[in-house]
Design a protein around this motif. Structure first.
Motif, PDB file in Angstrom:
ATOM      1  N   LEU A 101      -7.689  19.163 -29.392  1.00 49.97           N
ATOM      2  CA  LEU A 101      -8.328  20.555 -29.077  1.00 49.97           C
ATOM      3  C   LEU A 101      -9.619  20.144 -28.396  1.00 49.97           C
ATOM      4  CD1 LEU A 101      -7.765  22.226 -32.365  1.00 49.97           C
ATOM      5  CD2 LEU A 101      -6.876  22.861 -30.106  1.00 49.97           C
ATOM      6  N   VAL A 102     -10.226  19.016 -28.510  1.00 46.78           N
ATOM      7  CA  VAL A 102     -11.418  18.458 -27.862  1.00 46.78           C
ATOM      8  C   VAL A 102     -11.134  18.427 -26.246  1.00 46.78           C
ATOM      9  CG1 VAL A 102     -12.763  16.629 -27.272  1.00 46.78           C
ATOM     10  CG2 VAL A 102     -12.699  17.508 -29.459  1.00 46.78           C
ATOM     11  N   GLY A 112     -14.392  28.259 -26.341  1.00 46.49           N
ATOM     12  CA  GLY A 112     -14.495  27.509 -27.199  1.00 46.49           C
ATOM     13  C   GLY A 112     -14.813  27.858 -28.587  1.00 46.49           C
ATOM     14  N   ILE A 126     -15.886  19.238 -31.806  1.00 45.82           N
ATOM     15  CA  ILE A 126     -15.520  20.300 -30.754  1.00 45.82           C
ATOM     16  C   ILE A 126     -16.603  21.141 -30.227  1.00 45.82           C
ATOM     17  CG2 ILE A 126     -14.172  22.551 -30.243  1.00 45.82           C
ATOM     18  CD1 ILE A 126     -12.048  21.501 -32.329  1.00 45.82           C
ATOM     19  N   SER A 127     -17.756  21.502 -31.250  1.00 44.27           N
ATOM     20  CA  SER A 127     -18.773  22.103 -30.914  1.00 44.27           C
ATOM     21  C   SER A 127     -19.660  21.272 -29.926  1.00 44.27           C
ATOM     22  CB  SER A 127     -19.606  22.490 -32.173  1.00 44.27           C
ATOM     23  OG  SER A 127     -18.914  23.126 -33.015  1.00 44.27           O
ATOM     24  N   ALA A 169     -14.886  21.509 -37.329  1.00 43.36           N
ATOM     25  CA  ALA A 169     -14.868  21.981 -35.910  1.00 43.36           C
ATOM     26  C   ALA A 169     -16.175  21.062 -35.075  1.00 43.36           C
ATOM     27  CB  ALA A 169     -14.959  23.288 -35.764  1.00 43.36           C
ATOM     28  N   VAL A 217     -10.568  21.694 -24.602  1.00 42.32           N
ATOM     29  CA  VAL A 217     -11.931  22.282 -24.314  1.00 42.32           C
ATOM     30  C   VAL A 217     -12.158  21.807 -23.079  1.00 42.32           C
ATOM     31  CG1 VAL A 217     -14.222  22.612 -24.740  1.00 42.32           C
ATOM     32  CG2 VAL A 217     -12.483  23.376 -26.593  1.00 42.32           C
ATOM     33  N   VAL A 270     -11.703  28.471 -30.357  1.00 43.34           N
ATOM     34  CA  VAL A 270     -11.114  27.367 -30.881  1.00 43.34           C
ATOM     35  C   VAL A 270     -11.756  26.912 -32.113  1.00 43.34           C
ATOM     36  CG1 VAL A 270     -10.673  24.771 -30.173  1.00 43.34           C
ATOM     37  CG2 VAL A 270      -9.953  26.621 -28.647  1.00 43.34           C
ATOM     38  N   ILE A 271     -13.001  26.744 -32.303  1.00 46.04           N
ATOM     39  CA  ILE A 271     -13.919  26.499 -33.220  1.00 46.04           C
ATOM     40  C   ILE A 271     -13.773  27.417 -34.536  1.00 46.04           C
ATOM     41  CG2 ILE A 271     -16.319  26.477 -34.091  1.00 46.04           C
ATOM     42  CD1 ILE A 271     -17.093  25.489 -31.343  1.00 46.04           C
ATOM     43  N   ILE A 285      -7.928  17.566 -34.066  1.00 45.66           N
ATOM     44  CA  ILE A 285      -9.342  17.684 -33.366  1.00 45.66           C
ATOM     45  C   ILE A 285      -9.396  17.064 -32.085  1.00 45.66           C
ATOM     46  CG2 ILE A 285     -11.657  17.466 -33.680  1.00 45.66           C
ATOM     47  CD1 ILE A 285     -10.456  19.493 -35.574  1.00 45.66           C
TER      48      ILE A 285
END
Length: 97
Positions: free
Chosen positions: A10-11, A43, A63-64, A60, A14, A46-47, A7
């Motif tokens: 991935l953050v 994004g 990330i959101s 997620a 983004v 990815v989510i 996570i």
């Protein structure tokens, strides 16, 4: 790979994508409206992937949160613009020279 590490990675991805969109806005290659739309689409992909892999949409959430923050930096009115885009039929973006 550990979920938290994935996570966090991935953050960062983004944020990197958002930085690229912001630079394109700064140099005049994209409008804030278009850059925000592209960032949101990236994004959300990815989510969706994270939610599917970890079998819960809650995975997620970090990330959101970052996606919304980064989109707001590029285009503070992105939520309003998103609603406007979807109220038109068919949904579209306007291209101008």
């Amino acid at each position: 790979m550990d979920e938290n590490l994935a996570i966090d990675s991935l953050v960062l991805k983004v944020k990197e994508y958002a930085d690229g969109r912001a630079k394109d806005v700064e140099r005049g290659a994209e409008t804030p409206r278009l850059a925000a739309l592209l960032l949101q689409k990236y994004g959300l992909g990815v989510i969706e992937a994270v939610s599917m892999i970890y079998d819960t949409p809650r995975a997620a959430d970090p990330i959101s949160k970052v996606l919304d923050e980064e989109t707001t930096k590029i285009n503070p009115q992105w939520r309003e613009h998103d609603r406007e885009r979807w109220t038109g039929r068919p949904a579209d973006i306007t291209l101008s020279k």
